[in-house]
Design an enzyme around this catalytic site. Structure first.
Site: not given
Ligand code: SDX
Length: 383
Positions: A316, A226, A265
């Protein structure tokens, strides 16, 4: 997994809100109906705070009144500073900010009973403005004390964004930098039911107080999935070094199945609506500070990761390098997110308090079938 479970509440609409609309289809974000891009380009952060709390942009008098009230509460109270000073300078700044908000709440609420702590809308609006005003001093003092420097008192002749920079660095910044910083605070202010906002709403739904809800939200925002991601983006930039090393670094990171911070996201799947605005602010800062290398690394990593994984940057990603160019320590980035998001959190706290509905979901039990203690004899062997 049991039937009907939506792990992580993915795609689950749990309530209505009139505060903001996040629309992944049109890739847009509206604050009380206004596109965030228009607000970031034209408004001071104080006006957007008013919009989130009241539902309308302020009149000139309302803005003047909010600015006067915010100025009245900018000074970091000695007692709160003393609580921060009890923490080691090695403490994570998010723990520092969380502790300061908790201490502020304990002081303001005094002996108010838990039953009455929830407060009226008027009381919570006053509390929201006090937190909005006090957090810049907490964030600024945190960075200064980690550098072994004294706190700098606020200046009444500076508006919110310029004053936060003044208290952190002791200098007046070029209007170009103040504007870029102001835009970042507006972009960070609100984002519907993200994890930290929903946390604040859950706490409020028990009729607990605003300070408890904000303290809980800070705990949620600290997580690298987050808010903690903006700090982690800079760690990645430092790890990579320069743009030429991006392909090799990414080979290694993806082979190790690392999450690349600043990308992806839960709601936006074709890019975060706020990124273009924050990227322009980053470009402005890179030009102002003559740091084309930062932009080159930023663009190379984005292009490489998007082309390989089709996962786009979130807010971010541009905000980390932007804050670094201004001079903020990496550890100060997520506290800045707190200073901005406290406006959205408190708007949601007031909205949730008015709805008066306890948030309490169900769970599907998958533990042992019913059994009874008389069958249990504590034996000698370790389990
Ligand atoms: C914020 O919700 C909000 O509005 C939050 C926010 C706000 O203003 O409040 O926007 C602020 O929190 C932004 C997010 C900041 N976090 C990061 O940058 C951390 C890295 N991002 C990931 O951890 C991930 O993208 C999340 C947690 C943000 C989203 O997670 P999801 O929805 O659980 O992930 P997904 O289902 O979209 O992922 C699908 C696939 C997965 O691969 P598989 O396990 O299916 O093989 O994409 C992969 C994920 O592993 N993936 C990533 C990735 N993001 C998704 N792989 C590598 N790096 C990434 N950043």
């Amino acid at each position: 997994m049991s039937e009907g479970i939506r792990k992580g509440l993915v795609g689950v609409v749990v309530d209505e809100t009139a505060i903001s609309k996040v629309d992944p289809e049109s890739n847009s974000l509206l604050y009380r109906g206004y596109p965030v891009q228009e607000l970031a380009a034209t408004q001071p952060f104080e006006a957007v705070a008013h919009l989130l709390w009241h539902g309308e942009l302020p009149s000139a008098d309302e803005l003047a009144e909010l600015r006067a009230e915010e100025r009245r509460h900018r000074v970091l109270a000695d007692e709160v500073k003393a609580v921060i000073d009890l923490l080691p300078t090695s403490a994570h700044p998010m723990d520092e900010v969380r502790t300061a908000v908790s201490a502020l709440g304990a002081r303001v609420l005094g002996g108010v009973s838990a039953v009455d702590a929830g407060g009226t809308r008027e009381e919570n609006l006053a509390r929201a403005i006090r937190l909005f005003a006090a957090l810049p001093a907490v964030v600024a003092y945190g960075q200064r004390r980690r550098r072994g420097l004294e706190a700098i008192p606020p200046r009444d002749d500076l508006d919110y964004a310029a004053n936060l920079l003044w208290m952190t660095f002791g200098e007046e910044f070029d209007p170009v930098v103040v504007d870029a910083f102001n835009r970042s605070m507006i972009l960070y202010a609100e984002h519907s039911f993200n994890a930290s906002t929903f946390t604040a709403r859950v706490v409020t739904s028990t009729l607990s107080d605003l300070y408890s809800a904000v303290t809980a939200a800070i705990g949620a925002l600290k997580g690298p999935l987050h808010g903690g991601a903006n700090e982690a983006v800079l760690d990645i930039f430092e790890e990579i070094g320069d743009a030429s090393r991006v392909p090799a670094w990414l080979d290694e990171a993806l082979a190790a199945k690392r999450k690349i911070m600043g990308f992806g996201h839960r709601v936006y799947k074709r890019g975060d609506s706020r990124v273009p605005t924050m990227r322009k602010a980053l470009e402005t800062l890179a030009e102002h500070y003559d740091r084309p290398d930062v932009l080159e690394l930023y663009t190379t990593l984005e292009d490489e990761f998007v082309s390989r994984k089709g996962i786009y940057p979130n807010l971010d990603y541009p905000s980390g390098p932007a804050y670094s160019l201004i001079g903020f320590d990496t550890l100060t980035f997520t506290p800045l997110f707190v200073a901005a998001r406290v406006t959205g959190w408190t708007a949601h706290i007031m909205e949730q308090a008015a709805s008066n509905a306890l948030i309490r979901p169900l769970s599907a039990y998958v533990g042992p079938d019913e059994r009874h203690v008389e069958g249990y004899v504590p034996d000698e062997t370790d389990r």
